[in-house]
Design a protein around this motif. Structure first.
Motif, PDB file in Angstrom:
ATOM      1  N   ARG A 188      15.195   5.866   2.345  1.00 21.81           N
ATOM      2  CA  ARG A 188      15.698   5.709   3.643  1.00 21.81           C
ATOM      3  C   ARG A 188      14.629   6.008   4.544  1.00 21.81           C
ATOM      4  NH1 ARG A 188      20.013  10.391   7.103  1.00 21.81           N
ATOM      5  NH2 ARG A 188      20.318   9.843   9.056  1.00 21.81           N
ATOM      6  N   TRP A 189      13.004   6.780   4.609  1.00 25.06           N
ATOM      7  CA  TRP A 189      12.960   6.718   5.298  1.00 25.06           C
ATOM      8  C   TRP A 189      11.465   6.009   5.177  1.00 25.06           C
ATOM      9  CZ3 TRP A 189      14.515   9.053   9.650  1.00 25.06           C
ATOM     10  CH2 TRP A 189      16.281   9.836   9.516  1.00 25.06           C
ATOM     11  N   GLY A 190      10.767   6.244   6.343  1.00 24.03           N
ATOM     12  CA  GLY A 190       9.314   4.911   5.915  1.00 24.03           C
ATOM     13  C   GLY A 190       8.922   3.932   6.721  1.00 24.03           C
ATOM     14  N   LEU A 191       8.078   3.537   7.289  1.00 21.08           N
ATOM     15  CA  LEU A 191       7.843   2.658   8.232  1.00 21.08           C
ATOM     16  C   LEU A 191       8.470   1.046   7.070  1.00 21.08           C
ATOM     17  CD1 LEU A 191       4.501   3.284   9.534  1.00 21.08           C
ATOM     18  CD2 LEU A 191       6.575   3.706  10.420  1.00 21.08           C
ATOM     19  N   ALA A 197     -10.059   0.846   0.155  1.00 23.16           N
ATOM     20  CA  ALA A 197      -8.467   1.634  -0.416  1.00 23.16           C
ATOM     21  C   ALA A 197      -7.301   2.100   0.932  1.00 23.16           C
ATOM     22  CB  ALA A 197      -9.442   2.683  -1.528  1.00 23.16           C
ATOM     23  N   ALA A 198      -7.988   2.939   1.624  1.00 18.01           N
ATOM     24  CA  ALA A 198      -7.689   3.499   2.170  1.00 18.01           C
ATOM     25  C   ALA A 198      -5.906   2.468   2.732  1.00 18.01           C
ATOM     26  CB  ALA A 198      -8.632   3.762   3.028  1.00 18.01           C
ATOM     27  N   PRO A 199      -6.972   1.029   3.401  1.00 18.95           N
ATOM     28  CA  PRO A 199      -5.543   0.602   4.304  1.00 18.95           C
ATOM     29  C   PRO A 199      -4.773   0.403   2.960  1.00 18.95           C
ATOM     30  CG  PRO A 199      -7.864  -0.238   4.867  1.00 18.95           C
ATOM     31  CD  PRO A 199      -7.743   1.043   4.461  1.00 18.95           C
ATOM     32  N   ASN A 200      -5.276  -0.661   1.482  1.00 22.92           N
ATOM     33  CA  ASN A 200      -5.318  -0.380   0.602  1.00 22.92           C
ATOM     34  C   ASN A 200      -3.394   0.523   0.301  1.00 22.92           C
ATOM     35  OD1 ASN A 200      -5.820  -3.087   0.032  1.00 22.92           O
ATOM     36  ND2 ASN A 200      -7.383  -2.123  -1.951  1.00 22.92           N
ATOM     37  N   ALA A 201      -3.638   1.993   0.253  1.00 27.72           N
ATOM     38  CA  ALA A 201      -3.272   3.365   0.128  1.00 27.72           C
ATOM     39  C   ALA A 201      -1.662   2.360   0.830  1.00 27.72           C
ATOM     40  CB  ALA A 201      -3.390   4.534   0.484  1.00 27.72           C
ATOM     41  N   VAL A 202      -2.285   2.657   2.526  1.00 24.81           N
ATOM     42  CA  VAL A 202      -0.755   2.429   3.189  1.00 24.81           C
ATOM     43  C   VAL A 202       0.325   1.252   2.366  1.00 24.81           C
ATOM     44  CG1 VAL A 202      -0.718   2.226   6.010  1.00 24.81           C
ATOM     45  CG2 VAL A 202      -2.342   3.577   5.132  1.00 24.81           C
ATOM     46  N   LEU A 203      -0.668  -0.271   2.659  1.00 26.19           N
ATOM     47  CA  LEU A 203       0.191  -0.954   2.370  1.00 26.19           C
ATOM     48  C   LEU A 203       1.015  -1.338   0.598  1.00 26.19           C
ATOM     49  CD1 LEU A 203      -2.279  -3.559   3.390  1.00 26.19           C
ATOM     50  CD2 LEU A 203      -0.189  -3.354   4.675  1.00 26.19           C
ATOM     51  N   GLY A 204       0.502  -0.639   0.119  1.00 24.29           N
ATOM     52  CA  GLY A 204       1.286  -0.257  -1.100  1.00 24.29           C
ATOM     53  C   GLY A 204       2.036   0.780  -0.219  1.00 24.29           C
ATOM     54  N   ALA A 205       2.278   1.898   0.274  1.00 25.91           N
ATOM     55  CA  ALA A 205       3.084   2.911   0.235  1.00 25.91           C
ATOM     56  C   ALA A 205       4.781   1.934   0.859  1.00 25.91           C
ATOM     57  CB  ALA A 205       3.030   3.894   1.057  1.00 25.91           C
ATOM     58  N   ILE A 206       4.078   1.570   2.303  1.00 24.06           N
ATOM     59  CA  ILE A 206       5.259   0.624   2.825  1.00 24.06           C
ATOM     60  C   ILE A 206       5.624  -0.678   2.100  1.00 24.06           C
ATOM     61  CG2 ILE A 206       4.892  -1.116   4.803  1.00 24.06           C
ATOM     62  CD1 ILE A 206       3.014   0.006   6.146  1.00 24.06           C
ATOM     63  N   LEU A 207       4.502  -1.587   0.722  1.00 30.19           N
ATOM     64  CA  LEU A 207       5.215  -2.425   0.550  1.00 30.19           C
ATOM     65  C   LEU A 207       6.459  -1.948  -0.245  1.00 30.19           C
ATOM     66  CD1 LEU A 207       2.604  -4.970  -0.730  1.00 30.19           C
ATOM     67  CD2 LEU A 207       4.686  -5.355   0.490  1.00 30.19           C
ATOM     68  N   ALA A 208       6.483  -0.128  -1.091  1.00 30.46           N
ATOM     69  CA  ALA A 208       6.638   0.472  -1.627  1.00 30.46           C
ATOM     70  C   ALA A 208       8.526   1.111  -1.068  1.00 30.46           C
ATOM     71  CB  ALA A 208       6.610   1.360  -2.775  1.00 30.46           C
ATOM     72  N   GLU A 209       8.458   0.969  -0.141  1.00 21.42           N
ATOM     73  CA  GLU A 209       9.543   1.171   0.628  1.00 21.42           C
ATOM     74  C   GLU A 209      10.156  -0.606   1.200  1.00 21.42           C
ATOM     75  OE1 GLU A 209       7.123   4.750   2.990  1.00 21.42           O
ATOM     76  OE2 GLU A 209       7.527   2.773   4.020  1.00 21.42           O
ATOM     77  N   PHE A 210       9.383  -0.569   1.461  1.00 26.27           N
ATOM     78  CA  PHE A 210      10.309  -2.479   1.991  1.00 26.27           C
ATOM     79  C   PHE A 210      11.880  -2.844   0.950  1.00 26.27           C
ATOM     80  CE2 PHE A 210      10.764  -6.731   2.385  1.00 26.27           C
ATOM     81  CZ  PHE A 210      10.853  -6.620   3.986  1.00 26.27           C
ATOM     82  N   GLY A 214      -0.501   9.204   1.483  1.00 32.17           N
ATOM     83  CA  GLY A 214      -1.948  10.330   1.440  1.00 32.17           C
ATOM     84  C   GLY A 214      -2.109  10.611   0.033  1.00 32.17           C
ATOM     85  N   LEU A 215      -0.592  11.061  -0.689  1.00 32.05           N
ATOM     86  CA  LEU A 215      -1.153  11.232  -1.963  1.00 32.05           C
ATOM     87  C   LEU A 215      -1.820  10.005  -3.126  1.00 32.05           C
ATOM     88  CD1 LEU A 215       1.578  13.364  -2.370  1.00 32.05           C
ATOM     89  CD2 LEU A 215      -0.135  13.875  -2.901  1.00 32.05           C
ATOM     90  N   GLY A 216      -0.626   8.788  -3.376  1.00 30.37           N
ATOM     91  CA  GLY A 216      -1.300   7.551  -3.504  1.00 30.37           C
ATOM     92  C   GLY A 216      -3.021   7.606  -3.346  1.00 30.37           C
ATOM     93  N   PHE A 217      -3.668   7.661  -2.150  1.00 31.37           N
ATOM     94  CA  PHE A 217      -5.069   7.480  -1.699  1.00 31.37           C
ATOM     95  C   PHE A 217      -5.516   8.824  -2.448  1.00 31.37           C
ATOM     96  CE2 PHE A 217      -8.754   9.073   0.823  1.00 31.37           C
ATOM     97  CZ  PHE A 217      -9.186   7.401   0.597  1.00 31.37           C
ATOM     98  N   THR A 235      13.119   3.883 -12.261  1.00 28.76           N
ATOM     99  CA  THR A 235      13.084   4.326 -12.858  1.00 28.76           C
ATOM    100  C   THR A 235      12.692   5.863 -13.085  1.00 28.76           C
ATOM    101  OG1 THR A 235      11.104   2.922 -13.368  1.00 28.76           O
ATOM    102  CG2 THR A 235      12.356   2.305 -14.875  1.00 28.76           C
ATOM    103  N   LEU A 236      12.141   6.053 -11.721  1.00 34.70           N
ATOM    104  CA  LEU A 236      10.806   7.206 -11.147  1.00 34.70           C
ATOM    105  C   LEU A 236      12.188   7.524 -10.103  1.00 34.70           C
ATOM    106  CD1 LEU A 236       7.370   5.887 -10.959  1.00 34.70           C
ATOM    107  CD2 LEU A 236       9.073   7.119 -12.914  1.00 34.70           C
ATOM    108  N   SER A 237      11.909   8.367  -9.013  1.00 31.70           N
ATOM    109  CA  SER A 237      12.814   9.344  -8.774  1.00 31.70           C
ATOM    110  C   SER A 237      11.953   9.633  -7.743  1.00 31.70           C
ATOM    111  CB  SER A 237      13.715  10.563  -8.547  1.00 31.70           C
ATOM    112  OG  SER A 237      12.753  11.535  -9.339  1.00 31.70           O
ATOM    113  N   GLY A 238      13.263   9.742  -5.495  1.00 31.72           N
ATOM    114  CA  GLY A 238      12.242  10.862  -4.647  1.00 31.72           C
ATOM    115  C   GLY A 238      11.337   9.779  -4.046  1.00 31.72           C
ATOM    116  N   MET A 239       9.732  10.434  -4.074  1.00 27.51           N
ATOM    117  CA  MET A 239       8.855   9.378  -3.508  1.00 27.51           C
ATOM    118  C   MET A 239       7.701   8.994  -4.139  1.00 27.51           C
ATOM    119  SD  MET A 239       8.876   9.984   0.375  1.00 27.51           S
ATOM    120  CE  MET A 239       7.035   9.513   0.548  1.00 27.51           C
ATOM    121  N   THR A 240       8.704   8.862  -5.311  1.00 25.86           N
ATOM    122  CA  THR A 240       7.126   8.768  -6.972  1.00 25.86           C
ATOM    123  C   THR A 240       7.219   7.679  -6.731  1.00 25.86           C
ATOM    124  OG1 THR A 240       8.104  10.241  -8.458  1.00 25.86           O
ATOM    125  CG2 THR A 240       6.832   8.848  -9.173  1.00 25.86           C
TER     126      THR A 240
END
Length: 530
Positions: A207-210, A189-202, A72-75, A121-126
């Motif tokens: 600990r958290w995230g799909l 862009a909306a699906p891209n934001a979701v995929l970007g966050a999931i790829l970052a989590e993967f 959401g923030l990335g979008f 290089t970055l912390s948290g959810m960044t």
């Protein structure tokens, strides 16, 4: 002429058939899954997935909230940057040329390469927010520039005749006319934001995230859980797409042009001397490297992890292991480029055929859109076990993945261009007895050529990224596999080298499309949208 009541009836009938088609697919899915007809149970029945979702229901809230927060923030950030940059680039061709290298580099950066670097290089959810922002920015910026550049030149002349300046033209003409194109960009862009966050989590831990939940579920021989995670991600991305699709449909009718506009605006770049053009080109090439160096220095990243441009050059050409690094790199390139060209061509062909079909046979869209959304939004890591069992680890798998990540943005862009062709222009050949296909060939396709080239520009970096994702996840070949091996060995020099090379290749391919676009559209007397 059809009455509004008749049109409403046709729309309802089309939606009803789309619902029936979706239900039919779910029934087939259930039967095939229950009987274990696909790869010995790698595709569970739909009800089995729902049951597993219910069993795991306590695990999902925090994972979903983490993914929604990052995407959401990335979008939001990506669209703010994309629209703002698009306005600046539309008003200043010099800025567009100067930042072109940066723009393409942002879009072409492989998330699988930079996720671990961002995590260090970055912390948290960044890191998640940054990757989601990068996935959104280029699509929205491109859609904004296209929409603003396709404004009717006669309306612009009217505003200028009454003393309006550039900002008045932008506010009164260009921004209003660009609303459909911008909303079309939001849809992608909306699906891209979701995929970007999931790829970052993967790829980046946490600990958290799909994506993190998916990573922890791999290797457990639980395909029902993998499909459940993938379907939830698809649902989130699909709902975000639907919101902006409805908004786009609402605004499109009020913003559609009523006449053709083939005037070519004055070229501010072409009027400059050769020295200014050379300086601008040099600045466009140097700016990405300058920002790269500045990013590393501002964050004070250790030299072992972060490689400056000179560090990459030293690693590839002057270090003791440079000969071995070059050999592995060029072998990977030779395995990646041919399948990239094939996947890009196939993805564009699928998008072009579907976009034309939606005009000739509108009901096709209702039947195919659910499948298209699934291929766009389902995380590829969730589909990998099934795809490997179905297709093996060879070329067919890579082609499937590449087409799935390239055709959807190209399709949306092409469909938008076809929808914006004025009805009056389409009615002329029909009045002389032309068939629907003849009208499409003589009017609609030539008039939507700027959108075809825009779709090609979007497809070029995504094709390379799709091939690298397939190689990284499954095939064990090419740049994607080299990147995966380098992460395991903590060979940061090769990680940065692969990322830089993928960007350079994407920029070269992108620029070739731009040259072809200029030549073709100038021959046809149409304006370009860079």
């Amino acid at each position: 002429m059809k009455s509004p009541r008749c049109c409403m009836s046709l729309n309802k009938d089309g939606h009803l058939k789309g619902i029936v088609a979706t239900i039919g697919l779910l029934v087939i899915w259930e039967i095939v899954g229950r009987l274990d007809l696909v790869a010995g149970g790698a595709l569970p029945g739909f009800s089995e997935i729902l049951i597993r979702l219910w069993v795991d229901r306590a695990d999902y809230p925090q994972h979903i909230m983490a993914t929604l927060y990052g995407s959401g923030l990335g979008f939001v950030f990506g669209n703010l940057l994309g629209v703002g940059a698009g306005i600046i680039f539309a008003m200043s061709p010099v800025a567009l040329r100067l930042w072109r290298g940066v723009n393409i580099a942002i879009f072409a950066l492989p998330p699988i390469a930079i996720a671990p670097i961002l995590t260090l290089t970055l912390s948290g959810m960044t890191p998640r927010v940054v990757l989601a922002t990068l996935g959104v920015y280029f699509v929205t910026m491109t859609a904004t520039v296209i929409g603003l550049s396709q404004a009717d030149s006669r309306a612009i002349d009217v505003v200028r005749a009454y003393g309006g300046g550039n900002w008045a033209v932008m506010r009164l003409v260009q921004l209003r006319g660009a609303v459909p194109s911008i909303l079309s960009g939001f849809r992608v862009a909306a699906p891209n934001a979701v995929l970007g966050a999931i790829l970052a989590e993967f790829g980046g831990g946490g600990r958290w995230g799909l994506g993190a939940y998916l990573l922890g579920s791999l290797g457990r021989a639980e395909p029902d859980r993998l499909w459940g995670i993938g379907l939830l991600a698809t649902l989130i991305a699909g709902l975000s797409y639907l919101v902006f699709a409805l908004l786009s449909e609402r605004f499109l009718g009020a913003s559609r042009a009523v006449t053709m506009n083939t005037a070519i605006p004055d070229s501010q770049i072409g009027a400059q001397g050769p020295f200014a053009r050379i300086a601008l080109l040099a600045g466009a090439c140097a700016l990405p490297f300058g920002l790269w160096w500045l990013f590393i220095r501002l964050l004070s990243v250790p030299d072992m992890i972060a490689k400056t441009p000179l560090g990459v050059v030293n690693y590839l050409f002057y270090a003791p292991s440079s000969a071995n690094a070059q050999g592995r790199l060029w072998q990977a390139v030779a395995e990646t480029l041919p399948i990239t060209f094939a996947g890009m061509a196939a993805g564009l062909a699928v998008a072009f055929v579907l976009a034309i079909s939606t005009r000739l046979y509108p009901r096709i869209l209702n039947a195919l859109m659910p499948v298209a959304l699934v291929t766009q939004t389902m995380p590829l890591v969730a589909l990998t076990p099934l795809l490997v069992l179905l297709l093996g680890r060879g070329t067919s798998l890579t082609l499937w993945v590449t087409i799935s990540v390239t055709f959807f943005p190209a399709f949306v862009t092409l469909a938008q261009g076809i929808a914006l062709v004025p009805k009056g222009a389409r009615d002329v050949p029909r009045a002389y007895g032309a068939s629907a296909w003849q009208e499409m060939r003589m009017v609609t396709i030539p008039a939507s050529l700027p959108y075809l080239f825009a779709a090609t520009r979007l497809t070029v970096p995504r094709a390379l990224l799709g091939v690298m994702i397939a190689q990284w996840l499954a095939t064990g070949r090419g740049l994607g596999n080299l990147l995966n091996q380098s992460r395991g060995y903590m060979d940061y020099g090769m990680i940065w080298t692969v990322a830089v090379l993928s960007v350079i290749l994407s920029v070269v391919f992108y620029q070739l499309v731009v040259f072809a676009e200029r030549w073709v559209l100038s021959r046809l007397g149409m304006q370009t949208a860079e």
